[in-house]
Scaffold this motif. Structure first.
Motif, mmCIF file in Angstrom:
data_model
loop_
_atom_site.group_PDB
_atom_site.id
_atom_site.type_symbol
_atom_site.label_atom_id
_atom_site.label_comp_id
_atom_site.label_asym_id
_atom_site.label_seq_id
_atom_site.Cartn_x
_atom_site.Cartn_y
_atom_site.Cartn_z
ATOM 1 N N MET A 1 47.160 30.829 76.418
ATOM 2 C CA MET A 1 47.555 30.714 75.034
ATOM 3 C C MET A 1 47.203 32.016 74.313
ATOM 4 O O MET A 1 46.136 32.564 74.501
ATOM 5 N N LYS A 2 48.121 32.485 73.473
ATOM 6 C CA LYS A 2 47.902 33.743 72.780
ATOM 7 C C LYS A 2 47.014 33.548 71.551
ATOM 8 O O LYS A 2 47.060 32.508 70.904
ATOM 9 N N ASP A 3 46.234 34.572 71.268
ATOM 10 C CA ASP A 3 45.426 34.560 70.054
ATOM 11 C C ASP A 3 46.292 34.949 68.867
ATOM 12 O O ASP A 3 47.181 35.797 68.979
ATOM 13 N N LEU A 4 46.017 34.329 67.747
ATOM 14 C CA LEU A 4 46.725 34.643 66.521
ATOM 15 C C LEU A 4 45.906 35.666 65.754
ATOM 16 O O LEU A 4 44.745 35.414 65.417
#
Length: 81
Positions: A1-4
């Motif tokens: 999951m990508k960091d925002l």
């Protein structure tokens, strides 16, 4: 999951927009106090309404910003830039 990641520039811009909405809502409250000749303590007792108006203004401006973004994106996609 990508960091925002939210940049500080973007965060400052959003804070300025939200603060402007709050100031506008507060000025609307002062205008209504003067217009309807109500007591000045309503400037503080009606702060809940001011906050609700602030969020409504912010959401309205957000919708306008999204529409402008989508129009710009559509135009640049059609031009091929």
């Amino acid at each position: 999951m990508k960091d925002l990641v939210i940049t500080s520039k973007r965060l400052k811009k959003e804070i300025y927009i939200f603060s402007s909405c709050f100031i506008l809502a507060f000025l609307i409250n002062i205008f209504s106090i003067v217009t309807f000749k109500t007591p000045w303590y309503e400037m503080f007792t009606q702060i809940g309404y001011v906050i609700v108006i602030t969020f409504i203004l912010y959401l309205f401006i957000a919708m306008i910003r999204v529409v402008v973004f989508l129009i710009r994106k559509a135009i640049t996609r059609n031009i091929g830039l």
